[in-house]
Scaffold this motif. Structure first.
Motif, short mmCIF file in Angstrom:
data_model
loop_
_atom_site.label_atom_id
_atom_site.label_comp_id
_atom_site.label_asym_id
_atom_site.label_seq_id
_atom_site.Cartn_x
_atom_site.Cartn_y
_atom_site.Cartn_z
N SER A 208 -1.57 -1.32 -4.07
CA SER A 208 -2.47 -0.17 -3.99
C SER A 208 -1.64 1.11 -4.05
O SER A 208 -0.62 1.23 -3.37
N GLN B 229 1.24 0.91 -10.96
CA GLN B 229 0.75 -0.27 -10.26
C GLN B 229 1.23 -1.55 -10.97
O GLN B 229 1.71 -2.49 -10.34
N ASP C 29 0.86 -1.19 0.00
CA ASP C 29 0.00 0.00 0.00
C ASP C 29 0.90 1.24 0.00
O ASP C 29 1.69 1.44 0.93
#
Length: 382
Positions: free
Chosen positions: A354, A339, A321
């Motif tokens: 993420s 990503q 994340d």
């Protein structure tokens, strides 16, 4: 990296997996909550000897591959394993070639770094090398009645990956007659009169073919794992005349981040988070800015170094994340490619990474456009 020293992994994942059953081809079926092909991809991605990875898939399987490992280099295979390997080799040749290639079946998901080490080392003295295990069971002839036993001396169970000097195995594939099928690539090299070295294999490399093999593989791989999470944080100054790299992607902008390496603040934060999960210090411990060899270095190698340390300890990365803090550039237009790039570097699915962005409402150094900050949290099992 040049053609003369590059080592490429070729993962064969083009089958239909009809004997396994189920809605998905077996290379995309889950073992230990992860597609088979993703296990092999992650093992190669984490190994320092492997420079590039190509996955050979069946026609129309692009979406399944992207879901399993992200937007990665791939080629479309043929109706047989031999045809699929040939397609992958020709794709490598069209991309400039390589010095060595490791050809691996996605149906053997639990590939250890030590097997790769032994294969790569063997190629220093032989044009080909394969991992093998001794035959432990008694072998016998017979139909409905038991016949004579067969001596086991000199008999081996052959596994993958199989490693070759690229030009030799490509030539062997090109010369192989279409009317004859080959069950592996090593026999094709031997047909050209070249030697294939034997190295120690691994019981974890058992091939998954039937439904019962899934449960057996999960049992072999089962071990008490604990979840760990750690945080990474990094800041770099924005300066005119520098390139802006974020998440392994070059972003068009009038300023770039300044640092000893390429100053990719996103990858630095993720690297520190990963190192934190195994209490391995920080990025400066492993790549000190005082060392001139890291000047201008791509931060992708820092990230993969951290991933390799986790893999060496038997760990697996579950989730990343990342939060980027800046006024400009806008992260949204670049989010998907970042990503995908981070996922590919770590051998993860895109849904395991993420990326978020925020501002400080014009406050502080990020608010004044003087720099970019990044905060990352990594979760692993080990």
């Amino acid at each position: 990296m040049t053609k003369t020293d590059a080592c490429t992994a070729l993962i064969v994942a083009a089958g239909t997996g009809s004997r396994l059953g189920g809605a998905l081809p077996k290379q995309f079926a889950a073992v230990n909550h992860r597609p088979l092909v993703a296990h092999s991809y992650a093992a190669f991605a984490a190994h320092p000897a492997i420079d590039r990875i190509i996955v050979v898939i069946g026609g129309g399987q692009e979406a399944l591959l992207a879901e399993a490992v992200g937007d990665v280099w791939h080629a479309t295979g043929g109706d047989t394993r031999r045809a699929s390997v040939r397609a992958g080799l020709e794709a490598i040749a069209a991309a400039g070639g390589t010095a060595r290639v490791l050809i691996h079946d996605a149906a053997r998901p639990f590939l250890g770094a030590d097997v790769i080490d032994r294969l790569v080392t063997a190629l220093d003295t032989a044009p080909g090398a394969i991992p093998v295990l001794p035959v432990a069971d008694t072998l016998a002839q017979g139909d409905t009645l038991l016949g004579a036993t067969v001596p086991r001396d000199g008999l081996w169970r052959v596994q993958t990956p199989q490693a070759f000097r690229f030009e030799e195995i490509l030539a062997a594939h090109r010369r192989w007659p279409d009317a004859i099928e080959a069950t592996d690539d090593a026999q094709m090299l031997r047909a050209d009169g070249l030697e294939v070295a034997l190295v120690e294999g691994d019981v974890m490399l058992e091939k998954i073919t039937y439904p019962a093999d899934i449960a057996a593989a999960e049992t072999r791989a089962a071990q008490p794992l604990r979840s760990r999470s750690a945080q990474g944080f990094d800041v770099h100054r924005l300066e005119a005349g520098e390139e802006l790299w974020l998440g392994g992607v070059r972003i068009p902008h009038d300023k770039g981040l300044s640092g000893h390496s390429d100053a990719d603040v996103a990858l630095h934060a993720i690297t520190d988070a990963l190192l934190g999960t195994i209490a391995a210090g920080d990025i400066g411990t492993h790549f000190p800015p005082s060392d001139p060899q890291w000047r201008g270095a791509a931060s992708a190698q820092f990230l993969q170094h951290a991933a390799r340390l986790i893999a060496d300890k038997g760990g697996a990365i579950d989730f990343i994340d990342l939060t980027l803090i800046c006024e400009a550039p806008k992260i949204g237009p670049h989010r998907a490619v970042m990503q995908s790039r981070i996922a590919a570097l770590l051998g993860l699915g895109a849904d395991q990474v993420s990326i978020k962005a925020t501002t400080t409402e014009k406050l502080g150094f990020t608010g004044r456009g003087e720099g970019i900050a990044a905060q990352a949290i990594a979760t692993i099992r080990i």
